[in-house]
Write a protein that holds these residues in place. Structure first.
Motif, short mmCIF file in Angstrom:
data_model
loop_
_atom_site.label_atom_id
_atom_site.label_comp_id
_atom_site.label_asym_id
_atom_site.label_seq_id
_atom_site.Cartn_x
_atom_site.Cartn_y
_atom_site.Cartn_z
N VAL A 1 -6.26 -7.38 39.97
CA VAL A 1 -5.14 -6.68 40.62
C VAL A 1 -4.97 -5.34 39.90
O VAL A 1 -4.75 -5.29 38.70
CB VAL A 1 -3.84 -7.50 40.54
CG1 VAL A 1 -2.67 -6.70 41.10
CG2 VAL A 1 -4.00 -8.82 41.29
N ILE A 2 -5.10 -4.25 40.65
CA ILE A 2 -4.99 -2.93 40.04
C ILE A 2 -3.73 -2.20 40.45
O ILE A 2 -3.44 -1.12 39.96
CB ILE A 2 -6.23 -2.06 40.36
CG1 ILE A 2 -6.40 -1.90 41.87
CG2 ILE A 2 -7.48 -2.65 39.73
CD1 ILE A 2 -7.44 -0.90 42.27
N PRO B 1 2.26 2.98 47.10
CA PRO B 1 2.01 2.32 45.81
C PRO B 1 3.28 2.30 44.95
O PRO B 1 4.00 3.28 44.86
CB PRO B 1 0.92 3.16 45.16
CG PRO B 1 0.87 4.44 45.90
CD PRO B 1 1.53 4.23 47.23
N LEU B 2 3.53 1.15 44.31
CA LEU B 2 4.62 1.05 43.35
C LEU B 2 4.13 1.59 42.02
O LEU B 2 2.95 1.50 41.70
CB LEU B 2 5.06 -0.41 43.19
CG LEU B 2 5.58 -1.11 44.43
CD1 LEU B 2 6.00 -2.53 44.10
CD2 LEU B 2 6.73 -0.35 45.06
N ILE B 3 5.04 2.15 41.24
CA ILE B 3 4.68 2.68 39.93
C ILE B 3 4.96 1.62 38.86
O ILE B 3 5.69 0.66 39.09
CB ILE B 3 5.43 3.99 39.61
CG1 ILE B 3 6.95 3.76 39.61
CG2 ILE B 3 5.05 5.08 40.57
CD1 ILE B 3 7.75 4.95 39.13
N TYR C 1 7.07 -3.36 39.33
CA TYR C 1 6.57 -4.71 39.58
C TYR C 1 6.08 -5.31 38.28
O TYR C 1 5.80 -4.62 37.31
CB TYR C 1 5.46 -4.72 40.63
CG TYR C 1 4.17 -4.06 40.18
CD1 TYR C 1 3.16 -4.78 39.59
CD2 TYR C 1 3.98 -2.69 40.38
CE1 TYR C 1 1.97 -4.19 39.19
CE2 TYR C 1 2.80 -2.08 39.98
CZ TYR C 1 1.81 -2.83 39.39
OH TYR C 1 0.66 -2.24 38.98
N THR C 2 6.01 -6.65 38.25
CA THR C 2 5.54 -7.39 37.10
C THR C 2 4.58 -8.46 37.56
O THR C 2 4.85 -9.16 38.54
CB THR C 2 6.72 -8.07 36.37
OG1 THR C 2 7.67 -7.09 36.00
CG2 THR C 2 6.24 -8.81 35.14
#
Length: 53
Positions: A34-35, A43-45, A49-50
């Motif tokens: 997962v990149i 895209p989330l920065i 997200y975790t």
């Protein structure tokens, strides 16, 4: 991705005031690839997200 990996959607309290959890059976090979995470193509920065086990 192999067929045994699937994502279970979070169906509770899905709004901007609550976190969203997506559950998968942990698989190091899958998780290590997962990149990034996108929401509706955006895209989330880092910090939005975790990934955890």
């Amino acid at each position: 991705m192999k067929d045994e990996n699937s994502v279970t959607a979070d169906t509770r309290l899905n709004d901007v005031n609550h976190g969203l959890d997506l559950t998968v059976t942990d698989n190091f090979d899958w998780r290590s690839k997962v990149i990034g995470v996108n929401v509706d193509g955006t895209p989330l920065i880092t910090g939005q997200y975790t990934l955890s086990t």
